[in-house]
Design a protein around this motif. Structure first.
Motif, PDB file in Angstrom:
ATOM      1  N   HIS A 132      -2.810  42.468 -14.109  1.00 56.00           N
ATOM      2  CA  HIS A 132      -3.550  41.331 -14.637  1.00 56.00           C
ATOM      3  C   HIS A 132      -5.054  41.995 -14.761  1.00 56.00           C
ATOM      4  O   HIS A 132      -5.573  42.702 -13.716  1.00 56.00           O
ATOM      5  N   GLU A 134      -8.852  40.293 -15.262  1.00 51.97           N
ATOM      6  CA  GLU A 134      -9.868  39.283 -15.341  1.00 51.97           C
ATOM      7  C   GLU A 134     -11.342  39.734 -15.409  1.00 51.97           C
ATOM      8  O   GLU A 134     -11.810  40.655 -14.560  1.00 51.97           O
ATOM      9  N   THR A 135     -11.778  39.186 -16.479  1.00 52.91           N
ATOM     10  CA  THR A 135     -13.138  39.581 -16.826  1.00 52.91           C
ATOM     11  C   THR A 135     -14.122  38.384 -16.562  1.00 52.91           C
ATOM     12  O   THR A 135     -13.856  37.348 -16.973  1.00 52.91           O
ATOM     13  N   THR A 136     -15.306  38.704 -15.810  1.00 53.02           N
ATOM     14  CA  THR A 136     -16.217  37.618 -15.590  1.00 53.02           C
ATOM     15  C   THR A 136     -17.734  38.279 -16.012  1.00 53.02           C
ATOM     16  O   THR A 136     -17.874  39.437 -16.104  1.00 53.02           O
ATOM     17  N   GLN A 145     -12.930  34.420  -7.653  1.00 50.47           N
ATOM     18  CA  GLN A 145     -11.756  34.881  -8.672  1.00 50.47           C
ATOM     19  C   GLN A 145     -10.487  34.891  -8.033  1.00 50.47           C
ATOM     20  O   GLN A 145      -9.601  34.876  -8.752  1.00 50.47           O
ATOM     21  N   THR A 148      -8.129  32.243  -9.042  1.00 44.84           N
ATOM     22  CA  THR A 148      -7.863  32.289 -10.632  1.00 44.84           C
ATOM     23  C   THR A 148      -6.724  33.381 -11.001  1.00 44.84           C
ATOM     24  O   THR A 148      -5.938  33.392 -11.539  1.00 44.84           O
ATOM     25  N   ILE A 149      -6.826  34.572  -9.968  1.00 42.09           N
ATOM     26  CA  ILE A 149      -6.086  35.824 -10.241  1.00 42.09           C
ATOM     27  C   ILE A 149      -4.636  35.522  -9.600  1.00 42.09           C
ATOM     28  O   ILE A 149      -3.619  35.599 -10.424  1.00 42.09           O
ATOM     29  N   ALA A 152      -3.094  33.167 -12.348  1.00 37.34           N
ATOM     30  CA  ALA A 152      -2.659  33.977 -13.564  1.00 37.34           C
ATOM     31  C   ALA A 152      -1.479  34.695 -13.262  1.00 37.34           C
ATOM     32  O   ALA A 152      -0.415  34.910 -14.145  1.00 37.34           O
TER      33      ALA A 152
END
Length: 180
Positions: A132, A134-136, A145, A148-149, A152
């Motif tokens: 995975h 995740e871009t923020t 995050q 959220t991770i 996902a």
């Protein structure tokens, strides 16, 4: 028709190709000169003779927001805003080219842009695979995050039996709730 001749010399080449002054005081003088020019441009855009459609252009609104964050008027003089008087990174625009880009800092490292959070497998004697990404925005804290991770990875049926993370991703509440 109204652009001063000095602007053609000053802005005729990309800033990346221009040699900025080395001394901080000289860079401040240069920045305030640019600030004054930008303020003049913005004032002209709001002049009654200027077509109103120009004021509604996204690039012009972005420029206005940058100028408010970077400069202030002191007795009619444009001054560069000190760092401690700038808007917080979450609300500040740090790149005229990328409106979602933000200022980031982690330990002594600083940058403008984004941050990626990469999850990968880490079984011994196995190939490590990225599971995975995740871009923020750069200012977003790692701890914001982790959940959220986890979500996902759960949606992909890739939740690990053990999740190894940097200390910036962990707090006590998360340790308890992540088991659920």
């Amino acid at each position: 028709s109204w652009v001063p001749q000095t602007w053609y010399r000053r802005y005729g080449q990309a800033i990346e190709d221009y040699h900025l002054p080395k001394k901080k005081s000289e860079r401040t003088v240069y920045a305030e000169l640019v600030g004054q020019d930008g303020m003049e441009l913005l004032e002209r855009l709001w002049h009654c003779d200027t077509p109103a459609g120009l004021r509604r252009l996204e690039a012009i609104e972005r420029l206005r927001q940058h100028w408010v964050a970077q400069f202030y008027l002191d007795q009619g003089q444009v001054k560069l805003r000190p760092c401690d008087q700038m808007p917080p990174p979450r609300k500040r625009f740090d790149s005229p080219y990328e409106p979602d880009s933000r200022y980031g800092k982690k330990r002594s490292q600083t940058w403008r842009g984004y941050k990626i959070h990469v999850s990968e497998t880490c079984e011994p004697q196995q190939v490590h695979l990225i599971t995975h990404v995740e871009t923020t925005a750069a200012h977003v804290q790692d701890i914001e995050q982790t959940a959220t991770i986890h979500q996902a990875l759960a949606q992909k049926s890739l939740l690990p039996s053990q999740h190894f993370v940097d200390a910036g991703y962990v707090d006590a509440e998360l340790l308890v709730s992540s088991q659920q």
